[in-house]
Design a protein around this motif. Structure first.
Motif, PDB file in Angstrom:
ATOM      1  N   TRP A  58       0.899  -1.272   0.069  1.00 40.97           N
ATOM      2  CA  TRP A  58      -0.111  -0.189   0.086  1.00 40.97           C
ATOM      3  C   TRP A  58       0.905   1.288   0.041  1.00 40.97           C
ATOM      4  CZ3 TRP A  58      -4.264  -1.176  -1.813  1.00 40.97           C
ATOM      5  CH2 TRP A  58      -5.015  -2.318  -1.481  1.00 40.97           C
ATOM      6  N   ALA A  99       0.669   4.244  -3.006  1.00 42.61           N
ATOM      7  CA  ALA A  99       0.666   5.716  -2.542  1.00 42.61           C
ATOM      8  C   ALA A  99       1.964   6.560  -3.137  1.00 42.61           C
ATOM      9  CB  ALA A  99       0.538   5.750  -1.006  1.00 42.61           C
ATOM     10  N   VAL A 126      -0.057   9.569   5.152  1.00 41.48           N
ATOM     11  CA  VAL A 126       0.127  10.561   4.133  1.00 41.48           C
ATOM     12  C   VAL A 126      -0.283  11.981   4.598  1.00 41.48           C
ATOM     13  CG1 VAL A 126      -0.295  11.538   1.760  1.00 41.48           C
ATOM     14  CG2 VAL A 126      -0.171   8.946   2.110  1.00 41.48           C
ATOM     15  N   PHE A 134      -3.579   4.904   1.824  1.00 40.15           N
ATOM     16  CA  PHE A 134      -3.698   4.680   0.647  1.00 40.15           C
ATOM     17  C   PHE A 134      -5.289   4.951   0.277  1.00 40.15           C
ATOM     18  CE2 PHE A 134      -4.933   2.373  -3.199  1.00 40.15           C
ATOM     19  CZ  PHE A 134      -3.951   2.941  -4.043  1.00 40.15           C
ATOM     20  N   LEU A 179      -6.079   8.404   0.202  1.00 43.73           N
ATOM     21  CA  LEU A 179      -5.383   9.187  -0.827  1.00 43.73           C
ATOM     22  C   LEU A 179      -6.023   8.639  -2.089  1.00 43.73           C
ATOM     23  CD1 LEU A 179      -3.154  10.918  -1.530  1.00 43.73           C
ATOM     24  CD2 LEU A 179      -1.716   8.763  -1.985  1.00 43.73           C
ATOM     25  N   TYR A 180      -6.397   7.572  -2.394  1.00 45.55           N
ATOM     26  CA  TYR A 180      -7.093   6.984  -3.497  1.00 45.55           C
ATOM     27  C   TYR A 180      -8.294   7.951  -3.754  1.00 45.55           C
ATOM     28  CZ  TYR A 180      -8.999   4.402  -7.415  1.00 45.55           C
ATOM     29  OH  TYR A 180      -9.442   3.734  -8.444  1.00 45.55           O
TER      30      TYR A 180
END
Length: 86
Positions: free
Chosen positions: A14, A18, A56, A66, A69-70
């Motif tokens: 992951w 990312a 992040v 992740f 973020l996605y």
């Protein structure tokens, strides 16, 4: 472009995803490997409130892992978050 920090570990798929997503956006994130530095892991946990990687940050804003973020990218808001003034 705002600075991006990714707390990651060396063998995390992951984390790799990312970082690849950010690089596809033209971002070279700072990467902190928490599997080799316990002090950095504690800092990550304090900053994010989470224990998993990746975590992040765009500027001082905690984005999440992740999936977060996605989802931000899928919603069309990642570019805006990266370009926002500090």
């Amino acid at each position: 472009m705002r600075p991006v920090l990714v707390y990651a570990s060396r063998y995390c798929g992951w984390c790799t995803r990312a970082i690849a997503l950010l690089e596809a956006k033209g971002v070279t994130p700072d990467i902190v490997l928490v599997d080799t530095d316990r002090a950095q892991r504690r800092i990550m946990e304090e900053r994010s409130g989470r224990r998993t990687v990746p975590q992040v940050f765009i500027g001082e804003r905690h984005i999440g892992g992740f999936d977060d973020l996605y989802a931000l990218d899928a919603a069309g808001r990642l570019d805006e978050a990266l370009e926002a003034e500090q």
